[in-house]
Design an enzyme around this catalytic site. Structure first.
Site, PDB file in Angstrom:
ATOM      1  N   GLU A  92      13.829  -4.347 -12.762  1.00  8.77           N
ATOM      2  CA  GLU A  92      14.469  -3.031 -12.909  1.00  8.77           C
ATOM      3  C   GLU A  92      15.898  -3.230 -12.397  1.00  8.77           C
ATOM      4  OE1 GLU A  92      12.855  -0.030 -10.273  1.00  8.77           O
ATOM      5  OE2 GLU A  92      13.888   1.623 -11.276  1.00  8.77           O
ATOM      6  N   ASP A 122       9.942   9.107 -12.811  1.00  4.91           N
ATOM      7  CA  ASP A 122       9.954  10.200 -11.818  1.00  4.91           C
ATOM      8  C   ASP A 122      10.584  11.417 -12.494  1.00  4.91           C
ATOM      9  OD1 ASP A 122       9.145   8.690  -9.246  1.00  4.91           O
ATOM     10  OD2 ASP A 122      10.716   7.447 -10.111  1.00  4.91           O
TER      11      ASP A 122
HETATM   12  N1  ADE Z   1       9.102   4.638  -6.694  1.00  2.29           N
HETATM   13  C1  ADE Z   1       9.268   5.733  -7.449  1.00  2.29           C
HETATM   14  N2  ADE Z   1      10.052   5.462  -8.486  1.00  2.29           N
HETATM   15  C2  ADE Z   1      10.399   4.162  -8.408  1.00  2.29           C
HETATM   16  C3  ADE Z   1      11.179   3.274  -9.206  1.00  2.29           C
HETATM   17  N3  ADE Z   1      11.803   3.682 -10.314  1.00  2.29           N
HETATM   18  N4  ADE Z   1      11.313   1.997  -8.802  1.00  2.29           N
HETATM   19  C4  ADE Z   1      10.717   1.584  -7.688  1.00  2.29           C
HETATM   20  N5  ADE Z   1       9.966   2.361  -6.921  1.00  2.29           N
HETATM   21  C5  ADE Z   1       9.794   3.651  -7.284  1.00  2.29           C
HETATM   22 ZN    ZN Z   2       8.554   3.347 -11.349  1.00  2.00          ZN
END
Ligand code: ADE
Ligand code: ZN
Length: 337
Positions: free
Chosen positions: A201, A280
């Site tokens: 990510e 999220d």
């Molecule tokens: N916890 C909640 N959202 C997250 C994300 N995008 N990356 C890592 N941990 C998370």
């Molecule tokens: Zn996530």
């Protein structure tokens, strides 16, 4: 985008495989729960809290996300949060959802594992009865905490083993490589749990590789940075390792500047099993359909891509083979295939 494609994206049956249930807490619910529980927030109003949702990277988001979760105390709080998400998912024609939950965020504050899991689980059972929407749980370990902490959490979870289908790895990626959790994941595999991990990510492509090799994960959460490594990309395509991509999250957390810069289409063109998810949704500006709509608005994606993404979502899911056949059949029928 034309009205027909918009309608297809909204109405097509889909699975959501990457969402953190604590990330579905809308500001209004945060304030309502804070009041109900007598928890003091550092924000004066819903508007002020919403204004704080201007993130510069993953960590700046996580700081606010953990603060938001501090209002969750009782089983009913966890139920209400989960029920609100499942209602939204149902509105978006989600037929199956796999929900991450972060027990350590709560057990660290003195909330019991039982309270967390029972509240979330009860809402999933009600959604199945009410809408025939299936939902299963994936317990995440917070990677900024220690391996020992993860082992303690796993131990705590064992009496509730029937209430979740897998484990994942989330929170601050950089500086917390997958290998830190190799032994915990090995034990989870022995327990017959499905394995996933956030990787690639913000962290480098090597984290995707080590998640595969050392954690033996079945899916990569995010994984968008895999394209920096052509050999890794080929491996992911060859082995059909799904990527649970979260476009609006990537934009809000500055992994990509704008929707037009997102590499979703490049990932699809590389032959990867890509899925679209909300991560999220309360923090990143939309639930799963909004993620589809903004990507299809920004990139030259068409109805065939929509069909592929809907199929991928069920192919990549952890449902049993009979359910998978049923859902893929629903997709084919919807698209007239
Ligand atoms: N916890 C909640 N959202 C997250 C994300 N995008 N990356 C890592 N941990 C998370
Ligand atoms: Zn996530």
């Amino acid at each position: 985008m034309d009205a027909e494609l918009r309608n297809v994206l909204q109405r097509m049956p889909k699975a959501e495989l990457h969402m953190h249930i604590e990330g579905s807490l809308e500001p209004e619910l945060i304030f309502a729960l804070a009041e109900r529980n007598g928890v003091k927030l550092n924000y004066a109003s819903v508007e002020e809290l919403r204004r704080a949702y201007a993130f510069k990277d993953l960590q700046s988001f996580l700081d606010i996300y953990y603060a938001g979760a501090s209002v969750l105390l009782t089983e009913q709080d966890f139920y209400d949060m989960t029920w609100a998400y499942l209602q939204r998912a149902h509105d978006d024609n989600v037929r199956h959802a796999e929900l991450f939950f972060d027990p350590q965020t709560h057990t660290e504050r003195g909330v019991s594992f039982e309270t967390v899991v029972n509240g979330i689980y009860r809402a999933t059972q009600d959604a199945r009865r009410k809408w025939d929407l299936s939902a299963s749980l994936i317990m995440c370990f917070l990677r900024h905490l220690s391996e020992e902490d993860a082992f303690i959490t796993l131990e705590m979870s064992l009496p509730y083993r029937d209430k979740f289908v897998g484990v994942g790895l989330d929170s601050s990626e950089k500086g917390h490589p997958p290998e830190k959790f190799a032994r915990v994941f090995a034990q989870c595999k022995e327990l017959g749990l499905h394995l996933v991990a956030h990787a690639g990510e913000e962290g480098p492509p090597e984290y995707i590789e080590t998640a595969l090799d050392l954690l033996q994960v079945e899916r990569i959460d995010h994984g968008v940075r895999c394209l920096e490594d052509p050999e890794l990309t080929k491996r992911l395509a060859r082995d059909r390792v799904p990527l649970t991509v979260c476009p609006l999250s990537n934009i809000k957390l500055r992994v990509f500047d704008k929707a037009v810069d997102h590499n979703l289409l490049k990932l699809l063109d590389a032959g990867l099993v890509v899925t679209v998810n909300s991560d999220d949704p309360a923090y990143f500006g939309g639930y799963v359909n909004e993620n589809f709509l903004q990507m299809f608005d920004a990139l030259p994606l068409n109805k065939e891509h929509a069909y592929q993404l809907a199929r991928n979502s069920f192919e990549a899911s952890f449902v049993d083979s009979e359910s998978r056949r049923k859902y893929l059949g629903e997709v084919d029928t919807f698209f007239g295939k």
